[in-house]
Design an enzyme around this catalytic site. Sequence first.
Site, PDB file in Angstrom:
ATOM      1  NE  ARG A  46      -3.125   0.326   3.161  1.00  0.00           N
ATOM      2  CZ  ARG A  46      -2.505   0.547   4.332  1.00  0.00           C
ATOM      3  NH1 ARG A  46      -1.833   1.662   4.527  1.00  0.00           N
ATOM      4  NH2 ARG A  46      -2.564  -0.338   5.303  1.00  0.00           N
ATOM      5  CE1 TYR A  98     -17.270  10.547 -16.490  1.00  0.00           C
ATOM      6  CE2 TYR A  98     -16.115  10.549 -14.402  1.00  0.00           C
ATOM      7  CZ  TYR A  98     -16.924   9.910 -15.321  1.00  0.00           C
ATOM      8  OH  TYR A  98     -17.390   8.644 -15.051  1.00  0.00           O
ATOM      9  CG  ASP A 170      -9.153  15.492 -15.626  1.00  0.00           C
ATOM     10  OD1 ASP A 170      -8.446  14.891 -16.453  1.00  0.00           O
ATOM     11  OD2 ASP A 170     -10.207  15.024 -15.155  1.00  0.00           O
ATOM     12  CE  LYS A 195     -12.211   7.395 -19.511  1.00  0.00           C
ATOM     13  NZ  LYS A 195     -12.190   7.411 -18.085  1.00  0.00           N
TER      14      LYS A 195
HETATM   15  O1  P1T Z   1     -13.264   6.566 -14.691  1.00  0.00           O
HETATM   16  P1  P1T Z   1     -12.075   7.025 -13.885  1.00  0.00           P
HETATM   17  O2  P1T Z   1     -10.806   6.364 -14.246  1.00  0.00           O
HETATM   18  O3  P1T Z   1     -12.353   7.003 -12.418  1.00  0.00           O
HETATM   19  O4  P1T Z   1     -11.840   8.567 -14.299  1.00  0.00           O
HETATM   20  C1  P1T Z   1     -12.771   9.574 -14.076  1.00  0.00           C
HETATM   21  C2  P1T Z   1     -12.565  10.683 -15.069  1.00  0.00           C
HETATM   22  C3  P1T Z   1     -11.889  11.825 -14.700  1.00  0.00           C
HETATM   23  N1  P1T Z   1     -11.646  12.840 -15.559  1.00  0.00           N
HETATM   24  C4  P1T Z   1     -12.069  12.771 -16.843  1.00  0.00           C
HETATM   25  C5  P1T Z   1     -11.789  13.910 -17.761  1.00  0.00           C
HETATM   26  C6  P1T Z   1     -12.756  11.644 -17.294  1.00  0.00           C
HETATM   27  O5  P1T Z   1     -13.137  11.613 -18.564  1.00  0.00           O
HETATM   28  C7  P1T Z   1     -13.027  10.574 -16.393  1.00  0.00           C
HETATM   29  C8  P1T Z   1     -13.798   9.383 -16.811  1.00  0.00           C
HETATM   30  N2  P1T Z   1     -14.582   9.596 -17.963  1.00  0.00           N
HETATM   31  C9  P1T Z   1     -15.401   8.683 -18.553  1.00  0.00           C
HETATM   32  C10 P1T Z   1     -15.594   7.449 -18.098  1.00  0.00           C
HETATM   33  C11 P1T Z   1     -16.079   9.172 -19.774  1.00  0.00           C
HETATM   34  O6  P1T Z   1     -16.568   8.365 -20.591  1.00  0.00           O
HETATM   35  O7  P1T Z   1     -16.119  10.387 -19.963  1.00  0.00           O
END
Ligand code: P1T
Length: 381
Positions: A46, A98, A170, A195
Amino acid sequence: MNFNTKVIHGGQHHEAVTGAVNVPVFLTSTFAQKSPGQHSGYEYSRAANPTRQALEDSLASIENGARGLAFGSGLAAIDCVLKLLNPGDEVIACDDLYGGTYRMFTRLFEKYQLKFTFVNMDDPSDISEKITDKTKLIWLETPTNPLMKLIDIRAVCDLVKGKNILVAVDNTFATPYIQKPLDLGADIVMHSATKYLGGHSDVIAGALVSKTVELGEQLHFIQFASGGILGPHDSYLVLRGIKTLALRMQRHSENGQKIAEYLQNHPKVGTVIYPGLPSHPQHDLAKKQMQNGFGGMVSFTFKSNEKTDATKFLENLKVFTLAESLGGVESLANHPTLMTHASIPADKRAELGITDDLVRLSVGIEDAEDLIKDLEKAFEA
Ligand code: P1T
């Protein structure tokens, strides 16, 4: 080191014992100690794990930061940043975000007496009037999800220079191949590594990179104390993804530009939002802030403004997959209102312009000709 070299070698070392060229997946929760407190630098996974460490060093390298941290999701990374704050502190966030980030801000952290103000940051000077002596964090997404609005990172950072306010960006949509927020003055970069960094739609992961060692220490303490770490196998997958980030982003951008231009000339399409189009209201900022292309995210609306046209179109795609998420090698299509941004209240969506006929495409690295044929068939249907 230049970026194409950094994605392969940045922060990376051959494994010490065997010389393994790729970092092994260290599937271990704990590490043997010679005597109580005497260890190799690793105690318990951790706190640190060698595979995650290799990823975290790569993240720091590609974002030009001091410290990288890998989390079990993008949202876990955002959660860690918010835990730097204390009850009563205020956050100024961009208005288009998001949906899950908006949900976390408003439905989780407001409960702990953090106050969020959402601001249209087209003109960064509009942020000034919202800053109070309680403002501790400015949260940006650029390009924003799903409206592809841009925010001038350097202008925002200049605005708060000398004040005790952190700027976090972000960088999920642009990736460091295109844009490096820390170089522009930001304190923290965040990614949904699910992503483009992972790049293959096979992992959920998040990342933070801090500008300074001290801030990295604070974030690591929160990560260690809260526990939202990324496991070794998933760390390996993201690290492998990063190695082809530059190559993939080149193709994502080429294809994104071609698809955006195709859509712009289509009689059924209303507005196309892509930073690489001269028609994007912030195209000049895009050219200044985004280097090496404009990425693979394209949003558009229908001339008819009909939700049924959008849903019918989405049902008829064959090469594009109708699915949430983005940034993988394969093309995806999304209906923000009913899918990724359903957690944003309808009146707020309407105010922002997230209309029922808005479609968001994550353009993959397939042959652009096949993608355009697929779109054309869906329009015909
Ligand atoms: O899904 P996660 O890995 O927890 O990430 C969240 C997140 C944060 N910031 C941005 C700009 C994002 O696009 C996302 C997640 N977005 C999607 C799942 C989507 O389809 O837009």
